[in-house]
Design a protein around this motif. Sequence first.
Motif, short mmCIF file in Angstrom:
data_model
loop_
_atom_site.label_atom_id
_atom_site.label_comp_id
_atom_site.label_asym_id
_atom_site.label_seq_id
_atom_site.Cartn_x
_atom_site.Cartn_y
_atom_site.Cartn_z
N VAL A 1 -51.99 -26.33 -51.37
CA VAL A 1 -52.94 -26.79 -50.23
C VAL A 1 -52.24 -27.83 -49.34
CG1 VAL A 1 -55.24 -27.93 -49.89
CG2 VAL A 1 -54.89 -26.23 -51.82
N ALA A 2 -52.58 -27.64 -48.07
CA ALA A 2 -52.32 -28.54 -46.85
C ALA A 2 -53.60 -29.30 -46.34
CB ALA A 2 -51.40 -28.01 -45.95
N VAL A 3 -53.53 -30.55 -46.48
CA VAL A 3 -54.63 -31.17 -46.01
C VAL A 3 -54.54 -31.93 -44.55
CG1 VAL A 3 -56.33 -33.10 -46.56
CG2 VAL A 3 -55.05 -32.04 -48.45
N LEU A 4 -55.12 -31.36 -43.57
CA LEU A 4 -55.06 -31.47 -41.99
C LEU A 4 -56.01 -32.49 -41.80
CD1 LEU A 4 -53.58 -31.21 -39.40
CD2 LEU A 4 -54.89 -28.97 -39.22
N LEU A 5 -55.63 -33.69 -41.36
CA LEU A 5 -56.63 -34.80 -40.92
C LEU A 5 -56.13 -35.44 -39.77
CD1 LEU A 5 -57.41 -36.50 -44.54
CD2 LEU A 5 -58.83 -34.61 -43.46
N ALA A 6 -56.90 -35.46 -38.53
CA ALA A 6 -56.75 -36.16 -37.33
C ALA A 6 -55.30 -35.61 -36.92
CB ALA A 6 -56.82 -37.60 -37.72
N ASP A 7 -55.17 -34.45 -36.69
CA ASP A 7 -54.11 -34.01 -36.08
C ASP A 7 -52.69 -33.81 -36.83
OD1 ASP A 7 -52.31 -36.32 -35.54
OD2 ASP A 7 -53.18 -36.76 -33.77
N SER A 8 -52.63 -34.31 -38.00
CA SER A 8 -51.36 -34.24 -38.98
C SER A 8 -51.77 -33.70 -40.32
CB SER A 8 -50.64 -35.53 -38.85
OG SER A 8 -51.30 -36.66 -39.41
N GLY B 1 -59.53 -29.14 -44.02
CA GLY B 1 -59.90 -30.13 -43.36
C GLY B 1 -61.05 -30.03 -42.47
N PRO B 2 -61.80 -30.98 -41.97
CA PRO B 2 -62.99 -30.89 -41.18
C PRO B 2 -62.79 -30.01 -40.00
CG PRO B 2 -62.17 -33.05 -41.05
CD PRO B 2 -61.16 -32.29 -42.06
N SER B 3 -63.95 -29.66 -39.52
CA SER B 3 -63.82 -28.82 -38.39
C SER B 3 -63.41 -29.74 -37.00
CB SER B 3 -65.42 -28.53 -37.99
OG SER B 3 -65.94 -27.47 -38.82
N GLY B 4 -62.67 -29.10 -36.35
CA GLY B 4 -62.28 -29.75 -35.13
C GLY B 4 -60.76 -30.56 -35.19
N VAL B 5 -60.12 -30.37 -36.21
CA VAL B 5 -58.92 -31.07 -36.68
C VAL B 5 -57.83 -30.65 -36.02
CG1 VAL B 5 -59.86 -32.66 -38.37
CG2 VAL B 5 -58.72 -30.56 -38.85
N GLY B 6 -57.92 -29.19 -35.79
CA GLY B 6 -56.62 -28.39 -35.52
C GLY B 6 -56.22 -27.23 -36.13
N LYS B 7 -57.11 -26.68 -37.24
CA LYS B 7 -56.75 -25.62 -38.13
C LYS B 7 -56.32 -24.44 -37.10
CE LYS B 7 -60.24 -25.95 -40.93
NZ LYS B 7 -61.14 -27.00 -40.36
N THR B 8 -57.29 -24.02 -36.33
CA THR B 8 -57.12 -22.86 -35.87
C THR B 8 -55.85 -23.03 -34.67
OG1 THR B 8 -59.53 -22.51 -35.50
CG2 THR B 8 -58.05 -21.48 -33.99
N THR B 9 -55.70 -24.24 -33.86
CA THR B 9 -54.59 -24.28 -33.14
C THR B 9 -53.33 -24.28 -33.87
OG1 THR B 9 -55.79 -26.00 -31.73
CG2 THR B 9 -53.43 -26.16 -31.58
N LEU B 10 -53.25 -24.72 -35.22
CA LEU B 10 -52.07 -24.54 -36.12
C LEU B 10 -51.95 -23.01 -36.39
CD1 LEU B 10 -50.15 -25.37 -38.00
CD2 LEU B 10 -51.60 -25.56 -39.93
N LEU B 11 -52.99 -22.42 -36.73
CA LEU B 11 -52.73 -20.80 -36.98
C LEU B 11 -52.25 -20.09 -35.88
CD1 LEU B 11 -55.52 -19.83 -39.32
CD2 LEU B 11 -53.60 -20.51 -39.89
#
Length: 254
Positions: A218-225, A34-44
């Motif tokens: 692969v999980a695609v994370l876009l706009a918080d989901s 997913g793009p930067s800022g969509v919550g990947k680090t928050t998920l981890l």
Amino acid sequence: MLRATDIARTYGDENVLEQLSVTVDAGEVVAVIGPSGVGKTTLLRTLALFDEPEAGTVEFDGTDAWAVDDDERLGLRRRIGMVFQAASLFDASVARNVEYGLRIRRSWRDRVRSELHSLVRSNGTADAVRESLDVVGMADEMAAHAGSLSGGEAQRVSFARALAYDPDVLLLDEPTSDLDPRNTAVIEDAIAEARERGIGVVVATHDMHQAERVADRVAVLLADSITEVAPTDVIFQNPSDDRTKQFISGELVY
């Protein structure tokens, strides 16, 4: 091995993650793209049990991690390794940095005494330290000071530190975003080694080519989901969600 179900995380009034679900099994690599800022680090951080979700559950090996007491949760957390985007090493030798993960988990003494592993002290360092450094091509630098390492070498040592205590799950936050091709290849080979050891791996990355190379799903994370989770070839060749198609093709810009 690790299951997040309908988790939600907010910062102030902003939804960072909303009704997000993802799993990782033993010996599987799941890439979260997913793009930067969509919550990947928050998920981890949520999967690592650092931060409690406002809603939903995080189960580790069948245990609801936030339904148990602090001591039990700490025990679960110590079975999870995490490598951050920026390497953070101590003012010490490479060997001492890698040894740290064993010490804080109180597994150092048990592993040294274990007949199964037959660990032998060498220059004050167990075989587990040498073996994990060997995976990332840094075994010859055990005595080197961490401050003398390049950025790529420091990230390889960070990976070795997480690998040394044989975590059940390894979480990687953009582990190669600032690395040159050689160091990137070493890290990707180490991810494959972790899979071979039966470790479940979640790697967050904005590099879609890397996801294709290393991931089983692969999980695609876009706009918080998460819009879609599927085998890697399906995501990149025949995704079912229109948003995924647009993101993969470059039509969807954030």
